[in-house]
Write a protein that holds these residues in place. Structure first.
Motif, mmCIF file in Angstrom:
data_model
loop_
_atom_site.group_PDB
_atom_site.id
_atom_site.type_symbol
_atom_site.label_atom_id
_atom_site.label_comp_id
_atom_site.label_asym_id
_atom_site.label_seq_id
_atom_site.Cartn_x
_atom_site.Cartn_y
_atom_site.Cartn_z
ATOM 1 N N LEU A 145 0.785 -1.278 -0.094
ATOM 2 C CA LEU A 145 0.017 -0.005 0.038
ATOM 3 C C LEU A 145 0.825 1.176 0.054
ATOM 4 O O LEU A 145 0.419 2.318 -0.435
ATOM 5 C CB LEU A 145 -0.763 0.144 1.267
ATOM 6 N N GLU A 178 -1.918 5.116 13.008
ATOM 7 C CA GLU A 178 -0.601 5.834 12.324
ATOM 8 C C GLU A 178 -0.281 5.257 11.003
ATOM 9 O O GLU A 178 0.137 5.915 10.134
ATOM 10 C CB GLU A 178 0.434 6.107 13.189
ATOM 11 N N LEU A 191 -2.288 3.468 8.782
ATOM 12 C CA LEU A 191 -2.949 3.619 7.973
ATOM 13 C C LEU A 191 -2.846 5.167 7.347
ATOM 14 O O LEU A 191 -2.653 5.198 6.246
ATOM 15 C CB LEU A 191 -4.428 3.638 8.610
ATOM 16 N N VAL A 192 -2.745 6.118 8.302
ATOM 17 C CA VAL A 192 -2.831 7.436 7.807
ATOM 18 C C VAL A 192 -1.504 7.800 7.043
ATOM 19 O O VAL A 192 -1.591 8.404 6.030
ATOM 20 C CB VAL A 192 -3.074 8.571 8.720
ATOM 21 N N SER A 201 0.433 5.595 5.447
ATOM 22 C CA SER A 201 0.278 4.757 4.133
ATOM 23 C C SER A 201 -0.319 5.659 3.259
ATOM 24 O O SER A 201 -0.248 5.702 1.858
ATOM 25 C CB SER A 201 -0.248 3.639 4.325
ATOM 26 N N PHE A 202 -1.859 6.241 3.502
ATOM 27 C CA PHE A 202 -2.860 6.829 2.559
ATOM 28 C C PHE A 202 -2.550 8.174 2.237
ATOM 29 O O PHE A 202 -2.544 8.896 1.153
ATOM 30 C CB PHE A 202 -4.079 6.496 3.293
ATOM 31 N N ASP A 203 -1.981 9.224 3.351
ATOM 32 C CA ASP A 203 -2.017 10.515 3.154
ATOM 33 C C ASP A 203 -0.764 11.030 4.207
ATOM 34 O O ASP A 203 -0.959 11.779 5.238
ATOM 35 C CB ASP A 203 -3.270 11.011 3.166
#
Ligand code: ADP
Ligand code: MG
Lengths: 246, 283
Positions: free
Chosen positions: B40, B158, B160-161, B163-165
């Protein structure tokens, strides 16, 4: 008040701008305009500490920006985000609560309720389970605005939020900006469409590798400033049309 | 079918096969989970690099007789830091920096191993030797699995965020670099555990293939993590069965099963929509 003092920012040897001083007022929607490459996004990124300024400081009500980091929300310019990422609209908005939650805490009932309400405010409730790649440009932009709502920030900065989106989304976002203004927040919007400048903004900053002028929008938005920041041609076209219409 | 019954009989009889199965399952879970974040974040190449860069650490650990987790972690993190350093302090792009650094580490590892040990050991390191896991190996793998699960549970939002943005995470003051290097550290631990199961060459397959398979089936990160771990486990068990029955090397057997699962998902998953895509191209 957000106070930018003597800011100089450079990516390489030649600075994008030097010694920029400008103030952003609470309870106002401030537009930033200027030609492409003028340094608008760079100014914002330096204010947000995403780029290190070579010189100068930014403070908010006398506090350095580092101290008020969690009071800032930022909607980036046309994000080159991974739109295939396994995240739905609701979970994206929920990430807006992460900053104030801090480490080791998961979003609970209150955070989820805030996210639901934010999605309602941008009229996207029925999209909450949708994967973010399956949205229109305007819907996606509203999702980011919903995340900014959830952040409950005092300073909200948007970089060209209206580019490539539908009128309905633009109107919806504008309504949120006015709501924030009524709550006495400091709102900064980088903008590309000169036609709507006086309609949308209370204050205006004109930038072209340095401040051309700033102040109340209807004073600053004048032929002389537009000519100096953009071109004489553009200035004459814009202001003739305006006078012709009246 | 007879071979399947044989396999289960053997599983009941032989400790080494039980140990192998247990280890393979644990490795399937941890590499599925960490691999999801690796793909990701668009870091498949980095995953490959780190898995190769631990080799000198493994060699040094053999030479001086300390735990290979420690040796490997030091070199894995060192490689990650060096890659980041070269990319950020020059105009060289990250993938180029990865290529330079990891091949140098890999080469150093080969030289050290040839100095230290016989060639059979090298063969095991390269291709895995799951039928020879010791009790202490199982313990080590269990500890790493525990670390992986704790890391992901505690830092889920942490991870998640960032990796995404990542830019957004920076604006609210999250130390994104710390998250990055913590993930690299956990990645090296997973690599070392997977090393015994599938060998250094195929570690990257255990990280990437199950995660990529899971990605094709879901739009939810949590589901992806669970699915990816499951694909890892199914590949590990099935691969071990093939390995035992046909006397294939365990690493390639496990990886081939994972690749088959990916191929099936590629054709049948709703997200990929292979048939629909094909039709619309044909029209
Ligand atoms: N990451 C970067 N590295 C080097 N130069 C950059 C970078 N980002 C922007 N620039 C340069 O800085 C100047 C200002 O860019 P930017 O702030 O994005 O302009 P604007 O947002 O006003 O269009 C441009 O000349 C641009 O080419
Ligand atoms: Mg810009």
């Amino acid at each position: 008040m957000l106070n930018v003092k003597g800011l100089t920012v450079a990516y390489d040897d030649t600075p994008v701008f030097s010694d920029v001083a400008v103030k952003f007022n609470a309870g106002k929607i401030t537009g930033i305009i200027g030609p492409n490459g003028a340094g608008k996004s760079t100014l914002i990124k330096a204010i947000l500490n995403l780029i290190k300024a070579r010189e100068g400081q930014v403070d908010y009500n006398g506090q350095p920006m580092k101290a008020v980091q969690k009071q800032v929300a930022y909607v980036e310019q046309r994000k080159d985000l991974d739109l295939t990422f396994p995240i739905d609209v609701f979970d994206l908005v929920l990430t807006g609560t992460y900053g104030k939650l801090g480490l080791f805490k998961s979003p609970g009932k209150a955070e989820k309720a805030a996210s639901r309400s934010a999605l309602e405010q941008v009229s996207l409730s029925e999209f909450s389970k949708r994967q973010i790649g399956n949205l229109s440009g305007g819907q996606l932009q509203r999702v980011f605005v919903a995340r900014a709502i959830v952040q409950q920030a005092e300073i909200i900065i948007l970089d060209e939020p209206f580019v490539g989106i539908d009128l309905q989304s633009e109107t919806a976002i504008m309504r949120i900006l006015k709501q924030w203004r009524d709550e006495n927040k400091t709102i900064i919007v980088i903008h590309h469409d000169l036609n709507k400048v006086t309609k949308y903004f209370d204050d205006l900053v004109i930038l072209n590798h340095g401040i051309v002028d700033y102040g109340p929008a209807n004073e600053v938005y004048n032929p002389k400033n537009i000519e100096s920041a953009f071109s004489a041609d553009l200035s004459s076209v814009l202001f003739q049309e305006k006078e012709g219409a009246q | 079918m007879a071979s399947l019954i044989d396999f289960f009989n053997a599983l009941g009889k032989y400790d080494f096969l039980q140990s192998a199965l247990l280890t393979a399952i644990m490795v399937g879970i941890m590499s599925g989970i960490i691999g999801s974040f690796i793909i990701l974040r668009g870091m498949s190449l980095m995953g490959d690099a780190i898995s190769h860069a631990v080799l000198p650490g493994v060699a040094v650990a053999y030479m001086f007789g300390f735990n290979i987790l420690i040796g490997a972690s030091v070199f894995g993190v060192l490689a990650a830091l060096l890659i980041g350093f070269v990319a950020s302090r020059s105009k060289i792009k990250t993938d180029t920096s990865i290529g330079v650094v990891f091949s140098a580490f890999y080469a150093l590892g080969f030289i050290l191993i040839s100095m230290a040990e016989s060639s059979t050991n090298l063969h095991h390191i390269l291709f895995g030797n799951i039928l020879a896991v010791s009790d202490s190996d199982i313990m080590t793998t269990a500890v790493v699995l525990g670390i992986v699960i704790l890391f992901v549970v505690i830092f889920y939002k942490e991870l998640l965020v960032t990796s995404f943005d990542e830019t957004y995470a920076k604006t609210y003051g999250l130390k994104v670099q710390v998250i990055h290097y913590a993930l690299m550290l956990v990645l090296t631990l997973v690599t070392v555990s997977a090393l015994q199961t599938v060998g250094i060459i195929l570690v990257v397959a255990m990280l990437i293939t199950p995660a990529a398979t899971a990605f094709l089936w879901t739009d939810k990160l949590v589901t992806m993590l669970v699915l990816s771990a499951s694909v890892g486990v199914v590949s590990a068990i099935t691969g071990l069965y093939f390995s035992y029955t046909f006397n294939w090397a365990s690493g390639p057997a496990i990886v081939i099963v994972a690749a088959m699962l990916f191929a099936l998902s590629f054709v049948f998953s709703p997200k990929q929509n292979f048939f629909k895509l094909k039709r619309s191209v044909a029209r």
